[in-house]
Scaffold this motif. Structure first.
Motif, PDB file in Angstrom:
ATOM      1  N   UNK A  49      32.378 124.260  30.136  1.00  0.00           N
ATOM      2  CA  UNK A  49      32.205 122.958  29.471  1.00  0.00           C
ATOM      3  C   UNK A  49      32.308 121.805  30.469  1.00  0.00           C
ATOM      4  N   UNK A  50      33.192 121.939  31.452  1.00  0.00           N
ATOM      5  CA  UNK A  50      33.317 120.901  32.479  1.00  0.00           C
ATOM      6  C   UNK A  50      32.027 120.760  33.270  1.00  0.00           C
ATOM      7  N   UNK A  51      31.497 121.891  33.723  1.00  0.00           N
ATOM      8  CA  UNK A  51      30.249 121.848  34.493  1.00  0.00           C
ATOM      9  C   UNK A  51      29.078 121.368  33.642  1.00  0.00           C
ATOM     10  N   UNK A  52      29.050 121.769  32.386  1.00  0.00           N
ATOM     11  CA  UNK A  52      27.985 121.305  31.486  1.00  0.00           C
ATOM     12  C   UNK A  52      28.062 119.795  31.318  1.00  0.00           C
ATOM     13  N   UNK A  53      29.262 119.290  31.164  1.00  0.00           N
ATOM     14  CA  UNK A  53      29.469 117.850  31.016  1.00  0.00           C
ATOM     15  C   UNK A  53      29.010 117.106  32.264  1.00  0.00           C
ATOM     16  N   UNK A  54      29.367 117.648  33.433  1.00  0.00           N
ATOM     17  CA  UNK A  54      28.948 117.011  34.683  1.00  0.00           C
ATOM     18  C   UNK A  54      27.430 117.039  34.846  1.00  0.00           C
ATOM     19  N   UNK A  55      26.809 118.136  34.439  1.00  0.00           N
ATOM     20  CA  UNK A  55      25.345 118.224  34.518  1.00  0.00           C
ATOM     21  C   UNK A  55      24.687 117.194  33.603  1.00  0.00           C
ATOM     22  N   UNK A  56      25.214 117.062  32.394  1.00  0.00           N
ATOM     23  CA  UNK A  56      24.656 116.074  31.466  1.00  0.00           C
ATOM     24  C   UNK A  56      24.845 114.661  32.009  1.00  0.00           C
ATOM     25  N   UNK A  57      26.017 114.383  32.513  1.00  0.00           N
ATOM     26  CA  UNK A  57      26.278 113.044  33.072  1.00  0.00           C
ATOM     27  C   UNK A  57      25.378 112.774  34.282  1.00  0.00           C
ATOM     28  N   UNK A  58      25.226 113.769  35.143  1.00  0.00           N
ATOM     29  CA  UNK A  58      24.389 113.600  36.335  1.00  0.00           C
ATOM     30  C   UNK A  58      22.937 113.314  35.998  1.00  0.00           C
ATOM     31  N   UNK A  59      22.483 113.807  34.857  1.00  0.00           N
ATOM     32  CA  UNK A  59      21.114 113.563  34.414  1.00  0.00           C
ATOM     33  C   UNK A  59      21.028 112.401  33.431  1.00  0.00           C
ATOM     34  N   UNK A  60      22.133 111.669  33.315  1.00  0.00           N
ATOM     35  CA  UNK A  60      22.213 110.485  32.449  1.00  0.00           C
ATOM     36  C   UNK A  60      21.850 110.801  30.999  1.00  0.00           C
ATOM     37  N   UNK A  61      22.354 111.936  30.517  1.00  0.00           N
ATOM     38  CA  UNK A  61      22.144 112.368  29.141  1.00  0.00           C
ATOM     39  C   UNK A  61      23.457 112.164  28.387  1.00  0.00           C
ATOM     40  N   UNK A  62      23.363 111.660  27.175  1.00  0.00           N
ATOM     41  CA  UNK A  62      24.554 111.466  26.358  1.00  0.00           C
ATOM     42  C   UNK A  62      25.221 112.808  26.086  1.00  0.00           C
ATOM     43  N   UNK A  63      26.535 112.838  26.251  1.00  0.00           N
ATOM     44  CA  UNK A  63      27.271 114.090  26.096  1.00  0.00           C
ATOM     45  C   UNK A  63      27.615 114.289  24.627  1.00  0.00           C
ATOM     46  N   UNK A  64      27.047 115.347  24.063  1.00  0.00           N
ATOM     47  CA  UNK A  64      27.316 115.719  22.675  1.00  0.00           C
ATOM     48  C   UNK A  64      27.628 117.213  22.627  1.00  0.00           C
ATOM     49  N   UNK A  65      28.210 117.635  21.530  1.00  0.00           N
ATOM     50  CA  UNK A  65      28.529 119.044  21.358  1.00  0.00           C
ATOM     51  C   UNK A  65      27.262 119.899  21.399  1.00  0.00           C
ATOM     52  N   UNK A  66      26.198 119.426  20.753  1.00  0.00           N
ATOM     53  CA  UNK A  66      24.943 120.190  20.720  1.00  0.00           C
ATOM     54  C   UNK A  66      24.349 120.367  22.119  1.00  0.00           C
ATOM     55  N   UNK A  67      24.411 119.330  22.934  1.00  0.00           N
ATOM     56  CA  UNK A  67      23.831 119.415  24.284  1.00  0.00           C
ATOM     57  C   UNK A  67      24.671 120.319  25.186  1.00  0.00           C
ATOM     58  N   UNK A  68      25.993 120.265  25.023  1.00  0.00           N
ATOM     59  CA  UNK A  68      26.855 121.174  25.787  1.00  0.00           C
ATOM     60  C   UNK A  68      26.563 122.618  25.376  1.00  0.00           C
ATOM     61  N   UNK A  69      26.441 122.842  24.067  1.00  0.00           N
ATOM     62  CA  UNK A  69      26.125 124.188  23.570  1.00  0.00           C
ATOM     63  C   UNK A  69      24.777 124.678  24.072  1.00  0.00           C
ATOM     64  N   UNK A  76      35.405 126.262  20.027  1.00  0.00           N
ATOM     65  CA  UNK A  76      35.987 124.912  19.882  1.00  0.00           C
ATOM     66  C   UNK A  76      35.865 124.061  21.137  1.00  0.00           C
ATOM     67  N   UNK A  77      35.636 124.654  22.310  1.00  0.00           N
ATOM     68  CA  UNK A  77      35.602 123.897  23.552  1.00  0.00           C
ATOM     69  C   UNK A  77      34.495 122.840  23.633  1.00  0.00           C
ATOM     70  N   UNK A  78      33.251 123.146  23.310  1.00  0.00           N
ATOM     71  CA  UNK A  78      32.209 122.117  23.420  1.00  0.00           C
ATOM     72  C   UNK A  78      32.502 120.878  22.558  1.00  0.00           C
ATOM     73  N   UNK A  79      32.956 121.090  21.336  1.00  0.00           N
ATOM     74  CA  UNK A  79      33.292 119.960  20.468  1.00  0.00           C
ATOM     75  C   UNK A  79      34.468 119.163  20.997  1.00  0.00           C
ATOM     76  N   UNK A  80      35.448 119.866  21.544  1.00  0.00           N
ATOM     77  CA  UNK A  80      36.618 119.209  22.116  1.00  0.00           C
ATOM     78  C   UNK A  80      36.233 118.322  23.294  1.00  0.00           C
ATOM     79  N   UNK A  81      35.392 118.845  24.173  1.00  0.00           N
ATOM     80  CA  UNK A  81      34.931 118.063  25.317  1.00  0.00           C
ATOM     81  C   UNK A  81      34.112 116.863  24.861  1.00  0.00           C
TER      82      UNK A  81
END
Length: 105
Positions: free
Chosen positions: A9-29, A42-47
């Motif tokens: 989830x941490x790496x997914x969040x960083x990838x989304x941020x690096x591509x300037x994409x809004x971080x949502x549970x669906x995008x992390x999933x 529960x981790x993607x929603x928590x992040x």
């Protein structure tokens, strides 16, 4: 130590941020599914909820900041204390010499 789920989830969040994409549970999933990694559900929603109102860029830059700098007068005091200890050692050595006894007398 971080679990695989947390790291994913941490790496997914960083990838989304690096591509300037809004971080949502669906995008992390979506990233987790594309990577074919099993993550506790529960981790993607928590992040996503934890980072909803956070400026991730400033959070990344603050990671290396340890805290406030030491006081300016705290640094010079350390060498002065060392000098005091050295001078006491010298004085005690002189005192022993003045008494005309030592380990080899």
């Amino acid at each position: 130590m971080a679990s695989i789920s947390e790291l994913t989830c941490s790496y997914s969040t960083l990838m989304l941020h690096g591509n300037e994409v809004t971080i949502t549970e669906d995008k992390i999933n979506a990233l987790i599914k594309a990577a074919d990694i099993n993550v506790e559900s529960f981790w993607p929603g928590l992040f996503a909820k934890a980072l909803a109102n956070v400026n991730i860029g400033s959070l990344i830059y603050k990671v290396g900041a340890g805290g406030p700098a030491p006081a300016a007068d705290a640094t010079p005091a350390a060498p002065a204390e060392e000098k005091k200890v050295e001078s006491k050692k010298e004085e005690s050595g002189e005192y022993d010499d003045d008494m005309d006894f030592g380990p080899f007398d």
